[in-house]
Scaffold this active site. Structure first.
Site, PDB file in Angstrom:
ATOM      1  CB  SER A  30      -0.884   0.023   1.240  1.00 52.33           C
ATOM      2  OG  SER A  30      -0.082   0.212   2.391  1.00 52.33           O
ATOM      3  CD  GLU A  82       3.838  -2.212  -7.427  1.00 52.88           C
ATOM      4  OE1 GLU A  82       2.922  -1.492  -6.980  1.00 52.88           O
ATOM      5  OE2 GLU A  82       3.697  -3.399  -7.728  1.00 52.88           O
ATOM      6  CB  CYS A 127      -0.160  -3.322  -7.954  1.00 53.10           C
ATOM      7  SG  CYS A 127       0.934  -4.554  -8.595  1.00 53.10           S
TER       8      CYS A 127
END
Lengths: 520, 520
Positions: B243, B266, B303
Site C-alpha cells: 500500500s 511499489e 496493483c
C-alpha cells in the site's frame, strides 16, 4: 564582446527585478568586481521553472541531431568568448590562467562528448521483446522500452570549478543531453563567469532553434531561491556539487516534498590513500612528492583532494613526506568563507593531532598555507572529527602499527568518492582483503596513483556511498551521468508506426538494440 | 514432506524465541490454520541482519556459475514442494488452485530467467577505457567499471501474490542475483506459504554451498520488525510491494537514517484506461468484456487493476459495460482488513458518484462484489478521493464530453504503474498529444489491451512516477530490476591480474564489454 549585466538569464530574456545586490569579489584583493548583481525574486524563479516545464514538452521529443547540434553550439559559444570568459574566471576565482584554460578545455570536451553520445543514440538502451502470439496459455505481448527524460532539473554548481562543475558543466550538460531543461542557481563565488556561461547556452539555444526556457540562470547567495527550486512541483530532479551541509539540506527538502524527487548531491570526501610497506622501499620519494602535489593542487580545493594517508610505521616515508611538504606553496582560496573555514579547521586539528609539516608561508589576501598532520590509529579511531573533510591544502597521515590496523582503519571509513592504494604487484595481490573493503567504501579505486584527476570517459564513476553522495548508484562525471536524469518508458503492443525510431524493428537510427535481452 | 513449524528461518537455522503468537487465517472461513507462528524478537532480527552482512562478504565475490546454480536450485526446491506448497497457498489466500499453479510457474520461470542472466554475465555492463600513455598534456589513466552488489537488502512481500511477489519472488531473486543477501519480512496474509518458500531458499543455499545468512525470513504482523530492518545500518536497500501508506512510511524512515538508503516501494496505482471514440464503433463489446475481466481478475487484487476508464459520451459503450458488469462474479478477498477496506471504500464511493453496475452477489465469508461507478469530468477533477486506488474489484468510468476533457483528465493524473489507450491505428496516430502526456505519467503504456498481465521479460518496466513507486528510475519486474541492488565500482590503473574477470582485456567470460563506450 559579451557584456556582463548582473541579471538573471531566464530563457531567452535577461532580466532583473530584484533589489538586493550582491557583488562578485576578487579573492586576491577582497575587492568587488562590477557590475552589481541582483538576487532573483521568487517571481523570477517561478518564471524560470514554468518556462522550463513548457520547454520540456517539445525538447523531450526533439530529434537527436538537433539536440546534439545544440550541445556542440554551446561548446563553440564558450570558446568564442575567449579572453572575456578567461579573464573573468581568473578575477573571480583567484586561480591562474593556465587552470582557467585547462578547465575550459575540459568543459568543452565534456560537452562534445555528450553531443557525440546522443548523436550516436545507443545510450537510450533500447530493448525489444517481440510478441509471441503462439505462446501458451496466453500469447506474449510486444514489450519495448528505452530511457526517456525525467523533466526539468535544478542544478547547483560548485565553487571550485567555475566552468567544469558549474553553469555549462557536467550536470547541466548531462541533463540537457538526456532531454531535460535546466534551471541553474549560480554560485556566488563566480557570478560573472556564471552569467557568461549562461549566455553561451542562451545563444546556442537561440541559434539551434531550441524552445525558450530550456535553460535559465538564477542568482542568490543564500538558500531562498535554492529551496524554492527544490520544492517546486515542476522540478523533477536535482544535481548539486558542494558541501555536506548544503547537499544534505537539499536532499532533506526534496525527500519531504509531497512528491519526492531524486537528488544527486556530490558532497566530497576525504579520499584516503593507503600505502603498503614494500613499495615504500623503492618509491617513498615519488609517493611523497605526488601526494603533496595532490594535496596542494588548486590550493587543495578539490572534492578528490587526498585528506588521509595511511601508512605503516616507516621513517623513510615520514622523512620523505616532511621534506616534500616543506617545499610546497599555498595560494589564494576561492572565497572568504572557504578561507575562514579552512583556517578554523586547521586550528582545530592542531589541537587534536601533531603537525607533520607545513608549506612555505606566502603573503597575500585570503592565502592558505598547506598543513599535513600526523596521528596514530587509536586517535583516528576515537575522534570523529578526523574523519571529516578539511576543504583546502590539508591532509592527515595516520601511521598504523601493522596490516591489521590498516584493515581496521579501512572498515571505519565512511562512504568516499575515491580510495587509493599503493603497492607493488605482489603486495597488492596479497592485500585483496583490504581492496575488498575499500571497494565497498568508494565509487572509484585508484591503484598506485592519486585521485585528483577525474577522467571524463564512459567508464568513469565520480560518485560513491553516502556521505560522499546522496545517491551511490550515480556518477556526476562521464557519459553514465546522463542516467541521473532519465527513467525507462515501456510500450506494450504499440503500433509500429507510432514507436519512437529507437524502438522500431527496422532500427532506422542504426543504434544498438537489445532483442529479448541480447544485444544484436 | 516439508513441515511448517511457525518459526523464523534465520540463515541455516529455524528458530523462534518469540512469545507473541500469530495465526495464519483461512480467508474462506476466517478460521486459523495451524501451526501458530511467533513474532520475531528484536534479537532475532538483529541476528538475521548480522548474518546477512557476514554472508555478503563472501557472496558478493562468488563466481557467476555458483550463484546461478543456487538460483536454479531454488526453483527446483519450490517445484519439489509440490502440493504441500500449492495446498497451503490456496488455504491461506482463498485463491483457486489454477492461480496457485500459474503463479508458481511464473515464480520459477522468473528465478530461471535471473539464473540465466547472471550465468551469461553481460548484465554487469563492463566498461573499459584503456590507458593512453601518449596523451598530452597528461597521460590518460586506465579506467574500468562494472556493477557490483550494494549490500544486504530488506524485502517486504505483497499480500496479493503469495509466491511471485513474496518470499522467493521478484525482489528477493533480483537481490540474490545482484549478489545481495536478503532479510525478508513475511506478509501475515500467507505465513505458511512464506515459511515453505523460505525453506526452499534455505535448502537451495545449503545444497549450493552458499554462506549461512544469505537469506532469512522474519515474522511480524505489525511494523516493529520492519522498522528495525529499515533502520539497521547494515541494511543497504529496501524493496517493498504494497500500500501507499506502508510504502511511504518505509521510505520516510529510510530517508531519515543517518545514512539514507534506496527504497524501491511499489505502491500500486489506478491504472487508467482511455478509450477513443472510433474504436468503440467496432469493439465496444470486446473492450467492455476485457475491461470487466481485468477489473475482477483475482478479485481485483492486482496493483495493475484498472481503476479508471475514460471514455467520451457513448451510449453503446455504457450499455456494453453495464451488460458485462452484471455477469461478473466477485470472490473471497485475501484478508479481513483488505475486505473491510474494500467494503468501506465502496460505501464511500457510493456517496460520491453514481453506480453503473454491480456483479452477481455471491454468498460467503469475506466475499467482495464487483462495483463499477460512473461520473463526469468535473466531478473527477474536483474530488481527490476519486484519484485514489480502491483495492479490489471496483472501477470508475469517467464519461468526458470531448477530446479536450480527455486530455485535461490525463494531465490531472498522478504517477501510475500503467496507462492504457484503446483506439484504431488512425485515431492513435491522431492522439500523439494524449500519448505524450500519458508517457510522462506511467512506467508502461499499453495499447489496445489491459494492464493486468505483466510480462517477465528484459524490456518490462513495472514501476512509474511517484506515488506509483518511490523510485521512478526502477522496475520491480524483469531483468532490469537487478539494477535496484547494484552500484558501479570503478577501477583506475588496477593491475590486470587483479581485475575481476568481467573487466579483463582478454574477456575470459566472453561477455559484452564496452570499450571506450562502444560495445565490441
Amino acid at each position: 564582446m559579451m557584456n556582463i549585466e548582473g541579471k538573471n538569464v531566464i530563457g531567452f530574456s535577461n532580466l532583473s527585478n530584484g533589489t538586493v545586490g550582491i557583488w562578485a569579489i576578487n579573492p586576491t584583493t577582497g575587492d568587488p568586481i562590477p557590475p552589481l548583481f541582483f538576487k532573483s525574486t521568487p517571481q523570477e524563479c517561478e518564471k524560470a521553472v514554468v518556462l522550463a516545464a513548457e520547454a520540456f514538452a517539445t525538447y523531450r521529443k526533439m530529434n537527436r541531431e538537433k539536440k546534439s547540434a545544440f550541445l556542440d553550439q554551446i561548446a563553440i559559444e564558450i570558446e568564442e568568448m575567449g579572453d572575456t570568459l578567461l579573464d573573468r574566471y581568473t578575477q573571480e576565482s583567484g586561480l591562474p590562467r593556465g587552470r582557467a584554460e585547462g578547465e575550459r578545455a575540459r568543459t568543452v570536451a565534456q560537452i562534445r562528448l555528450f553531443a557525440q553520445l546522443i548523436k550516436e543514440g545507443s545510450w537510450v538502451r533500447a530493448q525489444i521483446d517481440p510478441a509471441d502470439k503462439k505462446r501458451k496459455p496466453l500469447p506474449k505481448a510486444d514489450i519495448r522500452s528505452m530511457e526517456q527524460a525525467i523533466g526539468p532539473v535544478a542544478v547547483f554548481g560548485a565553487s571550485n570549478f567555475p566552468l567544469a562543475f558549474s553553469v555549462a558543466g557536467g550536470d547541466t550538460i548531462a541533463a540537457l543531453a538526456a532531454g531535460c531543461p535546466v534551471v541553474f542557481k549560480a554560485h556566488p563565488a563566480h557570478l560573472g563567469t556564471s552569467e557568461l556561461a549562461a549566455k553561451a547556452i542562451q545563444q546556442a539555444a537561440q541559434k539551434s532553434g531550441m524552445p525558450d526556457g530550456i535553460f535559465s540562470l538564477l542568482i542568490d547567495d543564500a538558500v531562498t531561491i535554492g529551496q524554492q527550486l527544490v520544492k517546486h512541483p515542476l522540478i523533477k530532479a536535482v544535481a548539486f556539487t558542494g558541501s555536506f551541509t548544503g547537499g544534505k539540506a537539499i536532499f532533506d527538502a526534496a525527500m519531504a516534498r509531497p512528491e519526492p524527487i531524486p537528488v544527486y548531491a556530490e558532497m566530497g570526501s576525504i579520499n584516503p590513500v593507503f600505502v603498503l610497506p614494500e613499495i615504500i622501499e623503492s618509491k617513498a620519494e615519488q609517493i611523497a612528492e605526488q601526494f603533496v602535489a595532490a594535496v596542494t593542487l588548486g590550493v587543495g580545493q578539490f572534492c578528490t583532494n587526498p585528506g588521509l594517508l595511511v601508512v605503516q610505521k616507516n621513517q623513510k616515508m615520514i622523512a620523505a613526506l616532511q621534506d616534500k611538504i616543506g617545499q610546497t606553496e599555498g595560494g589564494v582560496m576561492l572565497t572568504k568563507s572557504i578561507f575562514e573555514q579552512y583556517d578554523k579547521s586547521v586550528k582545530d586539528r592542531k589541537k587534536q593531532v601533531a603537525l607533520l609539516g607545513t608549506g612555505l608561508r606566502i603573503e597575500g589576501h585570503q592565502t592558505a598555507r598547506p598543513h599535513v598532520f600526523m596521528t596514530d590509529f587509536a586517535t583516528f579511531a576515537k575522534k570523529n572529527q578526523l574523519h571529516e573533510e578539511v576543504f583546502g591544502p590539508s591532509s592527515l597521515v595516520v601511521v598504523v602499527q601493522d596490516e591489521q590496523e590498516m584493515t581496521e582503519l579501512a572498515k571505519l571509513l565512511k562512504g568516499q568518492l575515491t580510495c587509493s592504494i599503493h603497492g607493488t604487484d605482489e603486495e597488492l595481490a596479497a592485500h585483496t582483503g583490504l581492496i575488498d573493503i575499500l571497494e565497498q567504501k568508494a565509487g572509484r579505486l585508484v591503484f598506485n596513483g592519486f585521485p585528483t584527476g577525474v577522467e571524463v570517459t564512459p567508464a568513469m564513476v565520480h560518485g560513491g556511498p553516502f556521505p560522499a553522495t546522496t545517491d551511490a548508484r550515480s556518477t556526476s562525471v562521464g557519459t553514465q551521468s546522463i542516467y541521473r536524469f532519465t527513467r525507462r518508458i515501456c510500450y506494450q503492443d504499440k503500433p509500429g508506426a507510432l514507436l519512437p525510431d529507437e524502438l522500431k524493428d527496422k532500427n532506422p537510427l542504426k543504434i544498438k538494440q537489445q532483442i529479448n535481452g541480447i544485444i544484436a
